[in-house]
Write a protein that holds these residues in place. Structure first.
Motif, PDB file in Angstrom:
ATOM      1  N   TYR C 174       0.740  -1.149  -0.092  1.00  0.00           N
ATOM      2  CA  TYR C 174      -0.006   0.009  -0.033  1.00  0.00           C
ATOM      3  C   TYR C 174       0.861   1.420  -0.033  1.00  0.00           C
ATOM      4  O   TYR C 174       1.855   1.081   0.517  1.00  0.00           O
ATOM      5  CB  TYR C 174      -0.929   0.116   1.217  1.00  0.00           C
ATOM      6  CG  TYR C 174      -0.468  -0.104   2.550  1.00  0.00           C
ATOM      7  CD1 TYR C 174       0.003  -1.034   3.104  1.00  0.00           C
ATOM      8  CD2 TYR C 174      -0.166   1.254   3.253  1.00  0.00           C
ATOM      9  CE1 TYR C 174       0.417  -1.283   4.346  1.00  0.00           C
ATOM     10  CE2 TYR C 174       0.325   1.089   4.661  1.00  0.00           C
ATOM     11  CZ  TYR C 174       0.797   0.149   5.085  1.00  0.00           C
ATOM     12  OH  TYR C 174       1.485  -0.012   6.245  1.00  0.00           O
ATOM     13  N   ASN C 175       0.326   2.269  -0.567  1.00  0.00           N
ATOM     14  CA  ASN C 175       0.947   3.630  -0.598  1.00  0.00           C
ATOM     15  C   ASN C 175       0.646   4.495   0.459  1.00  0.00           C
ATOM     16  O   ASN C 175      -0.531   4.892   0.547  1.00  0.00           O
ATOM     17  CB  ASN C 175       0.629   4.337  -2.272  1.00  0.00           C
ATOM     18  CG  ASN C 175       1.261   5.552  -2.497  1.00  0.00           C
ATOM     19  OD1 ASN C 175       1.478   6.282  -1.315  1.00  0.00           O
ATOM     20  ND2 ASN C 175       1.523   5.793  -3.775  1.00  0.00           N
ATOM     21  N   PHE C 280       1.570   1.205  -9.832  1.00  0.00           N
ATOM     22  CA  PHE C 280       1.692   1.174  -8.151  1.00  0.00           C
ATOM     23  C   PHE C 280       3.270   1.931  -7.964  1.00  0.00           C
ATOM     24  O   PHE C 280       3.392   2.818  -7.092  1.00  0.00           O
ATOM     25  CB  PHE C 280       1.880  -0.216  -7.710  1.00  0.00           C
ATOM     26  CG  PHE C 280       1.896  -0.146  -5.937  1.00  0.00           C
ATOM     27  CD1 PHE C 280       1.076   0.267  -5.293  1.00  0.00           C
ATOM     28  CD2 PHE C 280       3.172  -0.199  -5.336  1.00  0.00           C
ATOM     29  CE1 PHE C 280       0.969   0.505  -3.783  1.00  0.00           C
ATOM     30  CE2 PHE C 280       3.459  -0.149  -3.913  1.00  0.00           C
ATOM     31  CZ  PHE C 280       2.243   0.026  -3.204  1.00  0.00           C
ATOM     32  N   LYS C 281       4.161   1.484  -8.725  1.00  0.00           N
ATOM     33  CA  LYS C 281       5.371   1.961  -8.470  1.00  0.00           C
ATOM     34  C   LYS C 281       5.649   3.632  -8.991  1.00  0.00           C
ATOM     35  O   LYS C 281       6.275   4.429  -8.319  1.00  0.00           O
ATOM     36  CB  LYS C 281       6.420   1.468  -9.582  1.00  0.00           C
ATOM     37  CG  LYS C 281       6.854   0.118  -8.879  1.00  0.00           C
ATOM     38  CD  LYS C 281       7.453  -1.016  -9.761  1.00  0.00           C
ATOM     39  CE  LYS C 281       9.113  -0.282 -10.340  1.00  0.00           C
ATOM     40  NZ  LYS C 281       9.512  -1.210 -11.503  1.00  0.00           N
ATOM     41  N   GLY C 283       2.937   5.469  -8.126  1.00  0.00           N
ATOM     42  CA  GLY C 283       2.185   6.245  -7.226  1.00  0.00           C
ATOM     43  C   GLY C 283       0.831   6.421  -7.708  1.00  0.00           C
ATOM     44  O   GLY C 283      -0.047   7.279  -7.115  1.00  0.00           O
ATOM     45  N   ILE C 304       8.052   6.216  -5.221  1.00  0.00           N
ATOM     46  CA  ILE C 304       7.487   5.679  -3.822  1.00  0.00           C
ATOM     47  C   ILE C 304       8.334   5.316  -3.008  1.00  0.00           C
ATOM     48  O   ILE C 304       7.971   4.712  -1.902  1.00  0.00           O
ATOM     49  CB  ILE C 304       6.442   4.725  -4.043  1.00  0.00           C
ATOM     50  CG1 ILE C 304       6.829   3.479  -4.560  1.00  0.00           C
ATOM     51  CG2 ILE C 304       5.219   5.228  -5.025  1.00  0.00           C
ATOM     52  CD1 ILE C 304       5.868   2.333  -4.556  1.00  0.00           C
ATOM     53  N   LYS C 307       7.727   5.637   1.007  1.00  0.00           N
ATOM     54  CA  LYS C 307       6.116   5.890   1.048  1.00  0.00           C
ATOM     55  C   LYS C 307       5.341   4.676   0.934  1.00  0.00           C
ATOM     56  O   LYS C 307       4.042   4.805   0.717  1.00  0.00           O
ATOM     57  CB  LYS C 307       5.669   6.866   0.046  1.00  0.00           C
ATOM     58  CG  LYS C 307       6.508   8.401  -0.091  1.00  0.00           C
ATOM     59  CD  LYS C 307       5.809   8.999  -1.379  1.00  0.00           C
ATOM     60  CE  LYS C 307       7.144  10.343  -1.359  1.00  0.00           C
ATOM     61  NZ  LYS C 307       7.062  10.731  -2.679  1.00  0.00           N
ATOM     62  N   TRP C 308       5.558   3.549   1.184  1.00  0.00           N
ATOM     63  CA  TRP C 308       4.991   2.349   0.814  1.00  0.00           C
ATOM     64  C   TRP C 308       5.335   1.236   2.033  1.00  0.00           C
ATOM     65  O   TRP C 308       6.455   1.437   2.537  1.00  0.00           O
ATOM     66  CB  TRP C 308       5.143   1.815  -0.323  1.00  0.00           C
ATOM     67  CG  TRP C 308       6.360   1.177  -0.691  1.00  0.00           C
ATOM     68  CD1 TRP C 308       7.590   1.607  -0.867  1.00  0.00           C
ATOM     69  CD2 TRP C 308       6.569  -0.216  -1.016  1.00  0.00           C
ATOM     70  NE1 TRP C 308       8.612   0.755  -1.207  1.00  0.00           N
ATOM     71  CE2 TRP C 308       7.807  -0.605  -1.072  1.00  0.00           C
ATOM     72  CE3 TRP C 308       5.765  -1.527  -0.883  1.00  0.00           C
ATOM     73  CZ2 TRP C 308       8.389  -1.664  -1.181  1.00  0.00           C
ATOM     74  CZ3 TRP C 308       5.989  -2.696  -1.092  1.00  0.00           C
ATOM     75  CH2 TRP C 308       7.583  -2.819  -1.492  1.00  0.00           C
TER      76      TRP C 308
END
Lengths: 279, 289, 443
Positions: C174-175, C280-281, C283, C304, C307-308
């Protein structure tokens, strides 16, 4: 009246240039986009709205494509394969073509038919049996497997025979009177006369070999045994939608042939046009 | 030199090509047919004869007919479009304009571009949200992953790659038409289009016919662009999957070389028909040469 | 054989967990195995001196992210056995089994290579793999060194073929930034699927191209976990029948697909244009299921990084449905240098190799006592979730000859459903029919 016609022609020419320039731009867009994307970051390449120019162009994607895959071997294997698939077919085919064109021998028609009949067969038909043959010889996943099945070329044999047929017989007869054997006649008299056809065949073989995907994809697996085209397929599997890296790889794969094309453009265009007369 | 020793020379000179052809091409062609009558196990290490079973399965397989239809559909779109564009540009280039060689080089560039690499950049160009094509057209179409458009995307890539060469062939055909014919027509005041329709086109027919057959044979073997443009998990794959792609999948991904052989042997039949057509018509037009 | 399969299917998840608990995953004791690795090295050295010929072994893997670690292991092995060099080759996962199936009958399989539980039976029963049973019996290698039953995955008809390399489970990435912006608390082990769907909706801003969840069409890293959590199955325990047409499986698939319809996830088309993990990478996705093996890759994204984090998968109606899979190292039966290959295979199974794997963050090593080093390879991330989840995880649905046939076809059919061409239920039923046919054809 003559003046008016020329003026009309000039008017038309203006329109023709506009159309042709527009079409040229369309033809070139993919190359431009390939170059631009290869210098972007992944985020820039997939940005909405579209971002045309990279803000900090660098060679990072090239470095990564080069580092993560075996481009050095891709180049070497592709070049070596192209060389083998050019030299041997030209050598063998010109000999055979001369014999079929100029020497009457028992079985000539039948044997010629045996050779050209395979031109009617689409390439994919050969792949599985050729793979099984390579398998039997222990050549699966080897550089040799990339070119060995293409040591001979029915197509080149067919084309060169047409050329030999078109050459007058007088020179040849003089050579025979001088005591040349058929091979000497072929080598010293006839071969120089079909030089332009040989150049065309060399170019076609080179181009076909350079661009071929399916056979190298089937037969080889190790990174150091791949060609540029099958290497690109690996790059796609590895980086899925990391477009800057994919575009860097694609550009690296097409550049050598494009440079050759710019240097020898006339020969290329003639050569490939000539190849289309296959069959 | 007596004729017997000339025979010997002839056999020596044809030997490499003949042996190579038989070993690497003729034998595999027949073996491919033989394979389609077998069923193999354990990656092809064990084979047994099953007669026509693979063909029975093939003819009952809806997917096969779909793939055959896709291949023919691709051909029906690709061939006329390529011909029209190639002829159009060839006629324009035939107008003795400046910069002919520059245009020729540009149009020919796709021909020397590796199809695998070209397919990869078209993926980016065709993307829905950030693709350059939608950006230019102001559209929002998922060109390669929408079942309605994927085939057109494939055809665009094919035509883009094929125009250069075919334009040149047709240009050569145009330049072979005697100028005197046009001059006679100009005096009659024939306009450009009518000149094209009544003088150029009939004389160009042999070239166009020949080009058509070559394009058709090429179109039946489409593989590279599908493999790299339309991924394995693309919903549009069944709408564009060609016979050669199905052959590759069945033989090398699903481990069924025999079923793959049956598919590719159908391709052989199609190609034989096309080649037969070509021979039949070539005889008819031999007077033009 | 069916009996044996059933036994490990039910047993392996629990025993892995038990073994991990016993060997103390939380401890820092990553140097504990020096003694055993020295003995291994000595054995290797002796064998090498017996045959001084210079040899280069090919070691083929499918994950380029693990290449540096595998090369480090190879280098260390060569340092101890100077006459044996190791060349690590990567064939990407998408092409790996196509290439291996071409190489197997041709006798050109690499000397040593990664084996997957799904493909194993096909290769072992085809006699393409070298059995290592006698080495195990001679005590050259101890199968008890590996976390529980991982070794038993690669047994067929009483023969051993592989040395366990690693195991993997799935987690929820998750971010944090997107969660903070939307004011949604981070996912934890109390989350269930309803909570996941609710949070995904809250986190989505489709107009900005940001989505709460990537409801990707994926098996091991996707809906297989959903199907199990919901009480469905992928294949029956005895491997004779597909579980795709089980109503609970279909319900789970539909729930995942619903997130696309709710615009809480990008569409299948969007995820075809851009790989969901790539999204996902960059953001654009708040939550995604991924395997532990993607940790290094995701953390390598500048966008990210920091941040994850990882969380456990959400709980379903029936349980927490997490897939556990164990990879093995195997050697080719037709290799030219089998003695040397065995030396290397043994080294790959040593504690030292496991430590390198763990410290470089490449994968969760199978060797007992070495998982903690992996957890600590990236202390900023909650890697412990992968170890903890192994407890109630379900083994990868492998162990049949039919798997290599149905697996590639599965994704083609499901793509039709995910792309909206056919309904999810129709897709699942088609997959079930196709799987049952493949099982019948490949008894």
């Amino acid at each position: 009246m003559e003046n008016r016609r020329q003026a009309v022609e000039r008017n038309y020419n203006w329109i023709i240039h506009v159309v042709l320039i527009a079409a040229s731009v369309v033809m070139i867009i993919p190359f431009g986009w390939m170059i631009l994307t290869s210098f972007k970051t992944v985020t820039e390449a997939t940005q909405i709205p579209v971002k045309i120019f990279p803000s900090h162009p660098d060679f990072g994607s090239y470095a990564k494509a080069f580092e993560k895959t075996d481009f050095k071997h891709y180049y070497l294997n592709t070049a070596f394969t192209a060389l083998m698939k050019t030299v041997f077919p030209v050598l063998f085919s010109s000999m055979a073509a001369y014999a079929f064109a100029r020497i009457r021998f028992p079985g000539r028609t039948l044997l010629f038919f045996v050779i050209i009949s395979v031109m009617m067969v689409p390439n994919p038909v050969f792949y599985t049996p050729q793979y099984l043959l390579m398998s039997k010889w222990g050549l699966v996943n080897s550089v040799t497997a990339l070119w060995i099945c293409a040591l001979v070329s029915p197509f080149a044999t067919f084309m060169l025979r047409q050329f030999f047929l078109g050459i007058s017989k007088e020179l040849e007869e003089a050579a025979i009177l001088d005591g040349c054997n058929p091979f000497q006649t072929f080598r010293y008299i006839m071969l120089p006369l079909v030089k332009s056809a040989l150049v065309a065949i060399v170019i076609i073989q080179l181009l076909w070999s350079w661009n071929e995907l399916q056979w190298p994809l089937i037969i080889n697996s190790s990174p150091d045994k791949l060609t540029l085209s099958s290497g690109l397929a690996t790059l796609v599997s590895m980086f899925s939608t990391n477009y800057p890296i994919l575009m860097a790889g694609a550009l690296m794969a097409v550049i050598p042939m494009i440079i050759l094309f710019f240097i020898f453009q006339k020969k290329f265009i003639e050569g490939v046009a000539f190849s289309a007369h296959k069959g | 030199m007596n004729s017997r020793s000339r025979y010997v020379w002839a056999y020596i000179m044809i030997a490499p090509t003949l042996l190579g052809t038989v070993l690497f091409w003729s034998w595999p062609a027949f073996y491919s047919i033989y394979l389609s009558f077998l069923k193999s196990e354990n990656f092809g290490m064990v084979n047994h004869w099953v007669g026509l079973a693979n063909y029975e399965k093939l003819f009952k397989d809806k997917e096969f007919w779909k793939n055959l239809g896709n291949t023919l559909y691709y051909m029906v779109l690709f061939v006329p479009l390529t011909l029209v564009f190639s002829t159009f540009f060839a006629v324009l280039l035939n107008a003795k304009i400046r910069g002919l060689s520059a245009y020729r080089v540009i149009f020919f560039l796709p021909q020397v571009t590796m199809p695998a690499a070209a397919a990869m950049v078209w993926v980016v160009l065709f993307a829905r949200d950030y693709g350059f094509i939608n950006y230019l057209l102001g559209t929002h179409v998922a060109w390669i992953s929408d079942t309605r458009f994927a085939m057109f995307a494939l055809v665009i890539v094919g035509v883009w790659g094929a125009i250069g060469l075919n334009m040149l062939l047709i240009l050569a055909g145009l330049q072979g038409i005697p100028k005197a014919l046009y001059e006679a027509a100009s005096i009659d005041g024939a306009v450009r289009f009518r000149k094209f329709r009544y003088i150029t086109l009939p004389l160009l027919t042999p070239t166009l016919f020949f080009t058509t057959i070559v394009l058709m044979i090429g179109a039946t073997q489409v593989f590279d662009s599908i493999y790299l443009l339309i991924g394995k998990t693309n919903v549009a794959l069944p709408e564009v999957r060609s016979l050669v792609y199905a052959y590759y999948q069945n033989s090398f991904v699903y481990y069924d070389q025999n079923y793959g052989a049956a598919i590719v042997d159908m391709l052989l039949v199609i190609n034989l028909i096309l080649t037969g057509l070509q021979f039949a018509f070539q005889k008819k037009w031999v007077t033009y040469d | 054989m069916a009996f044996r399969k059933k036994a490990w299917l039910s047993g392996v998840g629990m025993t892995v967990a038990a073994a991990l608990a016993l060997t103390g995953c939380g401890s820092n004791d990553s140097n504990g195995g020096n003694a055993s690795s020295t003995t291994n090295n000595a054995a290797g050295g002796n064998a090498a001196s017996a045959s001084k010929e210079n040899v280069t072994l090919t070691y083929t893997i499918w994950d380029q992210l693990q290449q540096p670690a595998m090369e480090a292991i190879g280098k260390e092995f060569t340092a101890e056995n100077p006459n044996i060099k190791v060349k690590v080759e990567v064939i990407p996962w998408n092409d790996y089994w196509t290439k291996m199936s071409a190489a197997a009958p041709a006798g050109t399989l690499p000397d040593v290579f990664w084996m997957h539980s799904g493909q194993f039976v096909k290769y072992a029963s085809g006699k393409f793999l070298e059995p290592i049973t006698d080495k195990v019996q001679a005590g050259e290698i101890n199968m008890d060194d590996y976390a529980a039953n991982l070794g038993s995955i690669y047994q067929l008809d009483g023969q051993n073929y592989a040395i366990p390399k690693d195991f993997d489970t799935i987690g929820l990435a998750y971010n944090k930034e997107l969660f903070d912006q939307a004011g949604v608390p981070y996912p934890d082990d109390t989350w269930d699927y309803a909570k996941l769907a609710e949070a995904a909706k809250q986190l989505s801003q489709p107009d900005k191209g940001i989505y709460g969840f990537a409801a990707k069409m994926d098996t091991q890293g996707g809906y297989w976990n959903d199907m199990l959590a919901n009480g469905g199955s992928i294949i029956s325990a005895d491997g004779t029948k597909s579980g795709y047409d089980d109503p609970a499986s279909i319900e789970a698939l539909q729930a995942r697909y619903q997130m696309i319809l709710d615009k809480a996830s990008p569409s299948h088309q969007q995820m075809t244009d851009t790989d969901s993990t790539e999204m996902f990478k960059s953001g654009k996705i708040a939550m995604i299921f991924e395997g532990d093996w993607r940790t290094t890759d995701i953390d390598g994204s500048d966008i990210i990084k920091g941040k994850w984090n990882w969380a456990p998968l959400p709980k379903g109606k029936a349980k927490r449905g997490d897939i556990i899979n164990g990879l093995g190292n195997v050697m080719s039966a037709s290799g030219k240098h089998k003695d040397e290959a065995w030396q290397f295979l043994k080294f790959l199974g040593s504690k030292r190799a496991a430590e390198i794997t763990a410290q470089m963050g490449a994968a969760i090593p199978a060797f007992k006592d070495t998982q903690a080093a992996w957890v600590q390879s990236k202390p900023q991330l909650n890697l412990q979730v992968f170890i903890d989840q192994a407890a109630d995880a379900t083994p990868y649905p492998a162990g049949t000859k039919a798997y290599p046939v149905w697996f590639p076809k599965e994704s083609e059919i499901m793509a039709q459903a995910w792309g909206g061409k056919i309904s999810i239920e129709e897709g699942a039923k088609q997959v079930a029919a196709m799987m049952n046919q493949a099982i019948a054809d490949n008894k």
